[in-house]
Design a protein around this motif. Structure first.
Motif, PDB file in Angstrom:
ATOM      1  N   PRO A 165       0.830  -1.209   0.000  1.00  0.00           N
ATOM      2  CA  PRO A 165       0.000   0.000   0.000  1.00  0.00           C
ATOM      3  C   PRO A 165       0.862   1.255   0.000  1.00  0.00           C
ATOM      4  CG  PRO A 165      -0.795  -1.576   1.620  1.00  0.00           C
ATOM      5  CD  PRO A 165       0.517  -2.098   1.124  1.00  0.00           C
ATOM      6  N   SER A 166       0.397   2.302  -0.648  1.00  0.00           N
ATOM      7  CA  SER A 166       1.216   3.509  -0.819  1.00  0.00           C
ATOM      8  C   SER A 166       1.557   4.190   0.493  1.00  0.00           C
ATOM      9  CB  SER A 166       0.497   4.498  -1.740  1.00  0.00           C
ATOM     10  OG  SER A 166      -0.724   4.920  -1.157  1.00  0.00           O
ATOM     11  N   ASP A 167       0.707   4.039   1.499  1.00  0.00           N
ATOM     12  CA  ASP A 167       0.955   4.738   2.772  1.00  0.00           C
ATOM     13  C   ASP A 167       1.290   3.777   3.902  1.00  0.00           C
ATOM     14  OD1 ASP A 167      -1.559   3.610   2.814  1.00  0.00           O
ATOM     15  OD2 ASP A 167      -2.401   5.148   4.116  1.00  0.00           O
ATOM     16  N   TYR A 168       1.759   2.579   3.550  1.00  0.00           N
ATOM     17  CA  TYR A 168       2.103   1.595   4.583  1.00  0.00           C
ATOM     18  C   TYR A 168       3.311   2.061   5.382  1.00  0.00           C
ATOM     19  CZ  TYR A 168       3.471  -2.726   6.874  1.00  0.00           C
ATOM     20  OH  TYR A 168       3.816  -3.665   7.816  1.00  0.00           O
ATOM     21  N   PHE A 188      -1.031  -4.982  11.172  1.00  0.00           N
ATOM     22  CA  PHE A 188      -2.311  -4.282  11.133  1.00  0.00           C
ATOM     23  C   PHE A 188      -2.122  -3.007  10.322  1.00  0.00           C
ATOM     24  CE2 PHE A 188      -2.207  -6.726  15.054  1.00  0.00           C
ATOM     25  CZ  PHE A 188      -3.368  -7.465  14.950  1.00  0.00           C
ATOM     26  N   TYR A 189      -3.190  -2.572   9.682  1.00  0.00           N
ATOM     27  CA  TYR A 189      -3.040  -1.454   8.742  1.00  0.00           C
ATOM     28  C   TYR A 189      -4.374  -0.724   8.609  1.00  0.00           C
ATOM     29  CZ  TYR A 189      -2.731   0.795   4.140  1.00  0.00           C
ATOM     30  OH  TYR A 189      -2.784   1.684   3.105  1.00  0.00           O
ATOM     31  N   THR A 190      -4.298   0.583   8.427  1.00  0.00           N
ATOM     32  CA  THR A 190      -5.498   1.374   8.183  1.00  0.00           C
ATOM     33  C   THR A 190      -5.258   2.284   6.988  1.00  0.00           C
ATOM     34  OG1 THR A 190      -7.024   3.009   9.101  1.00  0.00           O
ATOM     35  CG2 THR A 190      -4.742   3.124   9.847  1.00  0.00           C
ATOM     36  N   ARG A 229      -4.531  -3.615  -2.134  1.00  0.00           N
ATOM     37  CA  ARG A 229      -3.130  -4.032  -2.019  1.00  0.00           C
ATOM     38  C   ARG A 229      -2.865  -4.697  -0.669  1.00  0.00           C
ATOM     39  NH1 ARG A 229       0.919  -1.661  -5.251  1.00  0.00           N
ATOM     40  NH2 ARG A 229       0.096  -0.550  -7.057  1.00  0.00           N
ATOM     41  N   TRP A 230      -3.382  -4.098   0.391  1.00  0.00           N
ATOM     42  CA  TRP A 230      -3.169  -4.647   1.724  1.00  0.00           C
ATOM     43  C   TRP A 230      -3.789  -6.041   1.854  1.00  0.00           C
ATOM     44  CZ3 TRP A 230      -0.277  -5.068   5.627  1.00  0.00           C
ATOM     45  CH2 TRP A 230      -0.745  -5.507   6.869  1.00  0.00           C
ATOM     46  N   SER A 231      -4.914  -6.264   1.184  1.00  0.00           N
ATOM     47  CA  SER A 231      -5.580  -7.566   1.270  1.00  0.00           C
ATOM     48  C   SER A 231      -4.743  -8.671   0.632  1.00  0.00           C
ATOM     49  CB  SER A 231      -6.952  -7.500   0.593  1.00  0.00           C
ATOM     50  OG  SER A 231      -6.828  -7.404  -0.820  1.00  0.00           O
ATOM     51  N   MET A 232      -3.782  -8.310  -0.216  1.00  0.00           N
ATOM     52  CA  MET A 232      -2.924  -9.301  -0.860  1.00  0.00           C
ATOM     53  C   MET A 232      -1.608  -9.515  -0.126  1.00  0.00           C
ATOM     54  SD  MET A 232      -3.433  -8.573  -4.957  1.00  0.00           S
ATOM     55  CE  MET A 232      -3.079  -6.808  -4.892  1.00  0.00           C
ATOM     56  N   LEU A 266       1.033 -10.746   2.630  1.00  0.00           N
ATOM     57  CA  LEU A 266       1.140 -11.886   3.535  1.00  0.00           C
ATOM     58  C   LEU A 266       1.204 -11.446   4.987  1.00  0.00           C
ATOM     59  CD1 LEU A 266       3.786 -14.074   1.647  1.00  0.00           C
ATOM     60  CD2 LEU A 266       1.298 -14.124   1.443  1.00  0.00           C
ATOM     61  N   PHE A 267       1.873 -10.325   5.228  1.00  0.00           N
ATOM     62  CA  PHE A 267       2.065  -9.838   6.604  1.00  0.00           C
ATOM     63  C   PHE A 267       0.804  -9.099   7.055  1.00  0.00           C
ATOM     64  CE2 PHE A 267       4.393  -7.376   9.931  1.00  0.00           C
ATOM     65  CZ  PHE A 267       4.968  -8.452  10.576  1.00  0.00           C
ATOM     66  N   ASN A 268      -0.287  -9.846   7.123  1.00  0.00           N
ATOM     67  CA  ASN A 268      -1.602  -9.272   7.369  1.00  0.00           C
ATOM     68  C   ASN A 268      -2.381 -10.242   8.244  1.00  0.00           C
ATOM     69  OD1 ASN A 268      -4.296  -8.476   7.221  1.00  0.00           O
ATOM     70  ND2 ASN A 268      -4.189  -7.895   5.073  1.00  0.00           N
ATOM     71  N   ASN A 269      -2.768  -9.793   9.397  1.00  0.00           N
ATOM     72  CA  ASN A 269      -3.459 -10.647  10.351  1.00  0.00           C
ATOM     73  C   ASN A 269      -4.740 -11.242   9.770  1.00  0.00           C
ATOM     74  OD1 ASN A 269      -2.877 -11.431  13.142  1.00  0.00           O
ATOM     75  ND2 ASN A 269      -4.924 -10.644  13.590  1.00  0.00           N
ATOM     76  N   ASP A 270      -5.374 -10.526   8.837  1.00  0.00           N
ATOM     77  CA  ASP A 270      -6.617 -11.014   8.236  1.00  0.00           C
ATOM     78  C   ASP A 270      -6.391 -12.178   7.270  1.00  0.00           C
ATOM     79  OD1 ASP A 270      -8.064  -9.069   9.589  1.00  0.00           O
ATOM     80  OD2 ASP A 270      -7.899  -7.618   7.942  1.00  0.00           O
ATOM     81  N   ASN A 271      -5.133 -12.422   6.881  1.00  0.00           N
ATOM     82  CA  ASN A 271      -4.842 -13.464   5.900  1.00  0.00           C
ATOM     83  C   ASN A 271      -4.382 -14.779   6.521  1.00  0.00           C
ATOM     84  OD1 ASN A 271      -5.573 -12.087   3.577  1.00  0.00           O
ATOM     85  ND2 ASN A 271      -3.590 -11.056   3.430  1.00  0.00           N
TER      86      ASN A 271
END
Length: 207
Positions: A146-149, A156-158, A171-174, A176-181
């Motif tokens: 994501p552009s503002d990561y 976690f990300y907003t 982008r965030w949904s794809m 790997l370093f994402n608790n939702d995945n």
């Protein structure tokens, strides 16, 4: 009465047959030699690998059997499976930066600044790792970050401050370093610099 004998000449026929046999033998030898050269130069080594990915421990790839793999001729590619969403395979596919990997002795395998390797080959029974701190999107998956990561956001990300929230959320949904995945499946493949496939495995994202 004088008898006349007529002898048909067979030597030309025999000669032609011999030439044909010799030609076939030469063709077979040349074909076999050329085929051996192609096989020895064009066939990539083959191996079996297993992978693991944890939001706590990072990424590990284990060589479980097959040929030793030269590190200087090895590409590690990964991409999201369909559990991450529809048609994400091509978008998420990217070559992993080899400088992120370490061996069992915690030695960096490849130094990008001078193009040198500290490990020459990846052999059966060995594993290579990427520490969890190097599994964040800007390092592991820069093509879909994501552009503002921000690194401090961790897994976690907003998208509150994003200039394009919908795009960055996708982008965030794809990543790997994402608790939702957790529970989703991605793929790792190994190939050589010529694009020949060496190995492939599926990996589940775990906590």
């Amino acid at each position: 009465m004088i008898k006349e004998f007529y002898e048909e000449a067979v030597s030309p026929v025999v000669g032609v047959m011999l030439m044909l046999v010799v030609t076939i033998i030469i063709a077979a030898v040349v074909s076999g030699f050329a085929g051996g050269m192609i096989d020895s130069q064009g066939v990539a080594p083959q191996a079996t690998i297993k992978g693991s990915f944890s939001l706590t421990d990072g990424l590990a790839i284990r060589h479980t059997g097959g040929d030793p793999l030269p590190m200087h001729d090895l590409n590690i590619i990964m991409w999201d499976g369909p559990t991450f969403g529809e048609d994400v395979e091509i978008i998420s596919k990217q070559v992993v930066n080899m400088s992120l990997f370490r061996n069992a002795e915690d030695e960096q395998i490849y130094y990008e600044n001078n193009g040198t390797y500290t490990v020459n080959s990846f052999k059966a029974g060995e594993s290579i790792y990427i520490k969890v701190d190097n599994c964040t999107p800007e390092l592991l998956q820069p093509d879909i970050m994501p552009s503002d990561y921000e690194h401090d956001d961790g897994k976690f990300y907003t998208t509150v401050d994003s200039p394009d929230p919908d795009e960055d959320a996708l982008r965030w949904s794809m990543c790997l370093f994402n608790n939702d995945n957790i529970g989703n499946v991605f793929y790792i493949s190994l190939s050589d610099d010529s694009g020949n496939s060496i190995a492939q495995t599926s990996v589940v994202v775990t906590a």
